[in-house]
Scaffold this motif. Sequence first.
Motif, mmCIF file in Angstrom:
data_model
loop_
_atom_site.group_PDB
_atom_site.id
_atom_site.type_symbol
_atom_site.label_atom_id
_atom_site.label_comp_id
_atom_site.label_asym_id
_atom_site.label_seq_id
_atom_site.Cartn_x
_atom_site.Cartn_y
_atom_site.Cartn_z
ATOM 1 N N SER A 1 19.476 -52.725 15.604
ATOM 2 C CA SER A 1 19.279 -54.172 15.451
ATOM 3 C C SER A 1 17.850 -54.569 15.805
ATOM 4 C CB SER A 1 20.271 -54.930 16.337
ATOM 5 O OG SER A 1 21.612 -54.708 15.907
ATOM 6 N N GLU A 2 17.292 -53.917 16.821
ATOM 7 C CA GLU A 2 15.910 -54.203 17.220
ATOM 8 C C GLU A 2 14.942 -53.878 16.093
ATOM 9 O OE1 GLU A 2 12.675 -52.618 20.554
ATOM 10 O OE2 GLU A 2 14.838 -52.312 20.892
ATOM 11 N N ALA A 3 15.172 -52.751 15.395
ATOM 12 C CA ALA A 3 14.306 -52.364 14.287
ATOM 13 C C ALA A 3 14.417 -53.359 13.135
ATOM 14 C CB ALA A 3 14.664 -50.962 13.817
ATOM 15 N N LEU A 4 15.628 -53.794 12.822
ATOM 16 C CA LEU A 4 15.819 -54.778 11.754
ATOM 17 C C LEU A 4 15.106 -56.083 12.073
ATOM 18 C CD1 LEU A 4 19.614 -54.217 10.990
ATOM 19 C CD2 LEU A 4 17.737 -53.756 9.412
ATOM 20 N N GLU A 5 15.221 -56.532 13.310
ATOM 21 C CA GLU A 5 14.573 -57.787 13.706
ATOM 22 C C GLU A 5 13.053 -57.657 13.651
ATOM 23 O OE1 GLU A 5 15.851 -60.629 14.176
ATOM 24 O OE2 GLU A 5 17.997 -60.203 14.354
ATOM 25 N N ALA A 6 12.532 -56.507 14.074
ATOM 26 C CA ALA A 6 11.081 -56.305 14.035
ATOM 27 C C ALA A 6 10.567 -56.325 12.600
ATOM 28 C CB ALA A 6 10.718 -54.983 14.712
ATOM 29 N N ALA A 7 11.338 -55.728 11.687
ATOM 30 C CA ALA A 7 10.943 -55.744 10.280
ATOM 31 C C ALA A 7 11.024 -57.154 9.704
ATOM 32 C CB ALA A 7 11.817 -54.785 9.483
ATOM 33 N N ALA A 8 12.061 -57.897 10.072
ATOM 34 C CA ALA A 8 12.218 -59.261 9.571
ATOM 35 C C ALA A 8 11.081 -60.158 10.048
ATOM 36 C CB ALA A 8 13.568 -59.825 10.010
ATOM 37 N N ARG A 9 10.560 -59.907 11.245
ATOM 38 C CA ARG A 9 9.447 -60.696 11.782
ATOM 39 C C ARG A 9 8.106 -60.284 11.183
ATOM 40 N NH1 ARG A 9 12.038 -59.427 16.731
ATOM 41 N NH2 ARG A 9 10.374 -57.901 17.179
ATOM 42 N N GLY A 10 8.095 -59.190 10.451
ATOM 43 C CA GLY A 10 6.840 -58.686 9.922
ATOM 44 C C GLY A 10 6.071 -57.848 10.912
#
Length: 331
Positions: A287-296
């Motif tokens: 989930s942390e990786a997905l959020e980091a990608a979503a934030r750019g």
Amino acid sequence: MRVVQAKSFGGPEVLVPGEAPDPVAGPGEVVIDVAAADVMFLDARLRAGWGGDYFPLRVPYVPGGAVSGVVSAVGEGVDPEWIGKQVASATAASGIGGGLPIGGYAERALAKAHTLAEVPAGLDLVTAAALVHDGTTAMAVARLADLRPGEPVLITAAGGGVGTLLVQLARDRGATVIGAAHGDTKLGLARRLGAAEVVDYEEPGWADQVLELTGGAGVSVVLDGAGGEIGRNALGSTASGGRFLGYGNAAGGFAELDTDYAAREGVTVLTLMDITNSDTDWDALGSEALEAAARGQLEVVVGQTFPLDQAAEAHAAIEARRAVGRTILTV
């Protein structure tokens, strides 16, 4: 539903499109209408017949251990609120440090409810599928490596799915990254993502180049996604008291390290088994990786996509070392 099956063990040509019954969610499971399926180097190796002692596969089987898509059905004990949500997940048969990476090359796939990660708004499903394995692995390796500002860090297979993420994570922690890969495309990519220096590990004496770049002292940390002889040579470029984390085998097998040398130089060695057996909340890291990608904050490099029925071509690209970053099948 449409699937791709490995009809036997062998070359990419054994991957054949076909039909299979729709999966039915059991207790604690969901059905995902697949939009994208991850294609790993491991998939290609298993299809070729490697790893039977660790992955007891029987042909025919449907490869693929990670997917993204929309939840279309839930089994007993699963919150029906999941239905209609965009998610990314390992398949039900897959798992960190165990299980079988199968079931993903299909129009519909089973997943366990507890492994579901809702895809953040603004993140596409192809990118989400690419992060199921690579994101969790990169986050776990970077955390265990305890990267520190100013440390020289060597990352092998720096143009691959995990390697491209690790270059960015090491950069963001203030490390001085040396990216090792083969070919101008992958070396250029590693440099663009934050590597201060790059070396081609197909060139003779590349590990000596790493030593030269560090003034002869060696790197504090090696993050080895290549394995094989490349990983073995990388150990020799590690500074006394350094850390070596071997998580990949893109060069054809995990590195057979000189343990006497490591002990003599005080190099701490962590293998894939150490990484997967660590006390790690894998779902939280995903989930942390997905959020980091979503934030750019984290760029996910999907170098090539193929339609589902071209899975054989995807495997051929990986084995020919033409693939850059992550390879994805679209459904």
